[in-house]
Motif scaffolding. Structure first.
Motif, PDB file in Angstrom:
ATOM      1  N   ILE A  71      55.206  82.343  95.118  1.00  0.00           N
ATOM      2  CA  ILE A  71      55.213  82.308  93.659  1.00  0.00           C
ATOM      3  C   ILE A  71      56.630  81.937  93.244  1.00  0.00           C
ATOM      4  N   VAL A  72      56.734  81.030  92.291  1.00  0.00           N
ATOM      5  CA  VAL A  72      58.038  80.634  91.755  1.00  0.00           C
ATOM      6  C   VAL A  72      58.026  80.906  90.261  1.00  0.00           C
ATOM      7  N   ASP A  73      59.056  81.570  89.776  1.00  0.00           N
ATOM      8  CA  ASP A  73      59.224  81.723  88.335  1.00  0.00           C
ATOM      9  C   ASP A  73      60.708  81.693  87.997  1.00  0.00           C
ATOM     10  N   ARG A  74      61.027  81.845  86.736  1.00  0.00           N
ATOM     11  CA  ARG A  74      62.408  81.709  86.279  1.00  0.00           C
ATOM     12  C   ARG A  74      62.974  83.067  85.907  1.00  0.00           C
ATOM     13  N   ARG A  75      64.245  83.218  86.137  1.00  0.00           N
ATOM     14  CA  ARG A  75      64.939  84.439  85.708  1.00  0.00           C
ATOM     15  C   ARG A  75      65.194  84.333  84.209  1.00  0.00           C
ATOM     16  N   GLY A  76      64.503  85.148  83.445  1.00  0.00           N
ATOM     17  CA  GLY A  76      64.700  85.137  81.996  1.00  0.00           C
ATOM     18  C   GLY A  76      64.100  83.907  81.341  1.00  0.00           C
ATOM     19  N   ARG A  77      64.536  83.628  80.142  1.00  0.00           N
ATOM     20  CA  ARG A  77      64.010  82.497  79.382  1.00  0.00           C
ATOM     21  C   ARG A  77      64.905  81.296  79.546  1.00  0.00           C
ATOM     22  N   PRO A  78      64.444  80.089  79.364  1.00  0.00           N
ATOM     23  CA  PRO A  78      63.064  79.690  79.157  1.00  0.00           C
ATOM     24  C   PRO A  78      62.272  79.866  80.446  1.00  0.00           C
ATOM     25  N   TYR A  79      60.988  80.061  80.302  1.00  0.00           N
ATOM     26  CA  TYR A  79      60.153  80.293  81.469  1.00  0.00           C
ATOM     27  C   TYR A  79      59.911  78.998  82.232  1.00  0.00           C
ATOM     28  N   VAL A  80      59.349  79.129  83.415  1.00  0.00           N
ATOM     29  CA  VAL A  80      59.087  77.988  84.272  1.00  0.00           C
ATOM     30  C   VAL A  80      58.160  76.990  83.550  1.00  0.00           C
ATOM     31  N   THR A  81      58.380  75.695  83.797  1.00  0.00           N
ATOM     32  CA  THR A  81      57.629  74.643  83.118  1.00  0.00           C
ATOM     33  C   THR A  81      56.975  73.706  84.138  1.00  0.00           C
ATOM     34  N   ASP A  82      56.198  72.766  83.625  1.00  0.00           N
ATOM     35  CA  ASP A  82      55.599  71.753  84.497  1.00  0.00           C
ATOM     36  C   ASP A  82      56.669  70.885  85.148  1.00  0.00           C
ATOM     37  N   LEU A  83      57.802  70.692  84.481  1.00  0.00           N
ATOM     38  CA  LEU A  83      58.903  69.926  85.084  1.00  0.00           C
ATOM     39  C   LEU A  83      59.466  70.654  86.303  1.00  0.00           C
ATOM     40  N   ASP A  84      59.576  71.977  86.204  1.00  0.00           N
ATOM     41  CA  ASP A  84      60.023  72.772  87.360  1.00  0.00           C
ATOM     42  C   ASP A  84      59.022  72.642  88.501  1.00  0.00           C
ATOM     43  N   ARG A  85      57.739  72.709  88.172  1.00  0.00           N
ATOM     44  CA  ARG A  85      56.691  72.587  89.189  1.00  0.00           C
ATOM     45  C   ARG A  85      56.779  71.235  89.891  1.00  0.00           C
ATOM     46  N   ALA A  86      56.947  70.176  89.118  1.00  0.00           N
ATOM     47  CA  ALA A  86      57.052  68.838  89.700  1.00  0.00           C
ATOM     48  C   ALA A  86      58.283  68.717  90.596  1.00  0.00           C
ATOM     49  N   ALA A  87      59.397  69.285  90.159  1.00  0.00           N
ATOM     50  CA  ALA A  87      60.630  69.220  90.961  1.00  0.00           C
ATOM     51  C   ALA A  87      60.476  69.976  92.278  1.00  0.00           C
ATOM     52  N   VAL A  88      59.874  71.158  92.233  1.00  0.00           N
ATOM     53  CA  VAL A  88      59.661  71.947  93.454  1.00  0.00           C
ATOM     54  C   VAL A  88      58.734  71.203  94.407  1.00  0.00           C
ATOM     55  N   MET A  89      57.672  70.632  93.875  1.00  0.00           N
ATOM     56  CA  MET A  89      56.728  69.905  94.729  1.00  0.00           C
ATOM     57  C   MET A  89      57.375  68.656  95.334  1.00  0.00           C
ATOM     58  N   ASP A  90      58.200  67.952  94.556  1.00  0.00           N
ATOM     59  CA  ASP A  90      58.911  66.784  95.093  1.00  0.00           C
ATOM     60  C   ASP A  90      59.830  67.204  96.234  1.00  0.00           C
ATOM     61  N   TRP A  91      60.519  68.333  96.069  1.00  0.00           N
ATOM     62  CA  TRP A  91      61.428  68.811  97.107  1.00  0.00           C
ATOM     63  C   TRP A  91      60.634  69.144  98.372  1.00  0.00           C
ATOM     64  N   LEU A  92      59.530  69.874  98.218  1.00  0.00           N
ATOM     65  CA  LEU A  92      58.719  70.229  99.387  1.00  0.00           C
ATOM     66  C   LEU A  92      58.172  68.984 100.083  1.00  0.00           C
ATOM     67  N   ASP A  93      57.698  68.023  99.302  1.00  0.00           N
ATOM     68  CA  ASP A  93      57.142  66.792  99.883  1.00  0.00           C
ATOM     69  C   ASP A  93      58.196  66.004 100.648  1.00  0.00           C
ATOM     70  N   SER A  94      59.461  66.172 100.298  1.00  0.00           N
ATOM     71  CA  SER A  94      60.528  65.417 100.958  1.00  0.00           C
ATOM     72  C   SER A  94      60.991  66.053 102.274  1.00  0.00           C
ATOM     73  N   GLN A  95      60.483  67.242 102.589  1.00  0.00           N
ATOM     74  CA  GLN A  95      60.922  67.934 103.794  1.00  0.00           C
ATOM     75  C   GLN A  95      60.131  67.466 105.008  1.00  0.00           C
ATOM     76  N   ARG A  96      60.834  67.242 106.084  1.00  0.00           N
ATOM     77  CA  ARG A  96      60.260  66.674 107.300  1.00  0.00           C
ATOM     78  C   ARG A  96      59.129  67.524 107.875  1.00  0.00           C
ATOM     79  N   ILE A  97      59.261  68.840 107.892  1.00  0.00           N
ATOM     80  CA  ILE A  97      58.256  69.675 108.556  1.00  0.00           C
ATOM     81  C   ILE A  97      57.080  70.050 107.658  1.00  0.00           C
ATOM     82  N   VAL A  98      57.128  69.663 106.387  1.00  0.00           N
ATOM     83  CA  VAL A  98      56.020  69.979 105.480  1.00  0.00           C
ATOM     84  C   VAL A  98      54.954  68.892 105.607  1.00  0.00           C
ATOM     85  N   LYS A  99      53.790  69.288 106.100  1.00  0.00           N
ATOM     86  CA  LYS A  99      52.684  68.339 106.254  1.00  0.00           C
ATOM     87  C   LYS A  99      51.998  68.115 104.908  1.00  0.00           C
TER      88      LYS A  99
END
Length: 115
Positions: A71-99
């Protein structure tokens, strides 16, 4: 929590984290490539935590040599957004061991977990 928000005063909506005070989070999961070692998985998680903490996000979950769920969320406000979700997913997709990596839509961090 099936009550109409119109009948709750602002103070109660804030206390119950409802309406304009709803806090959102992201559920993510990733499968690692077969043959991933424990050291590689630990190294990825350490890098992931460093990545998550840079923009004041926070992370909780578990991992094995097969994958991770968190689970990923933000410390305090503003809360997590779709932009945060997209950034996290892009980072994970760029990792060599992530299938594969998957994320759910933003969800209420406090209610609806038994659904």
């Amino acid at each position: 929590m099936r009550c109409s928000l119109a009948f709750l005063r602002r103070r109660l909506r804030k206390k119950r984290r409802l309406g304009e005070f709803t806090e959102f989070c992201i559920e993510i999961s990733a499968k690692f490539t077969p043959g991933t070692t424990e050291a590689e998985a630990d190294d990825l998680i350490n890098k992931f935590i460093d990545y998550i903490e840079a923009p004041s996000l926070k992370f909780g979950g578990a991992h094995t040599t097969d994958g991770m769920a968190s689970i990923v969320d933000r410390r305090g406000r503003p809360y997590v957004t779709d932009l945060d979700r997209a950034a996290v997913m892009d980072w994970l997709d760029s990792q060599r061991i992530v299938k594969t990596a998957r994320s759910q839509e933003l969800r209420n961090a406090w209610y609806g977990w038994s659904d």
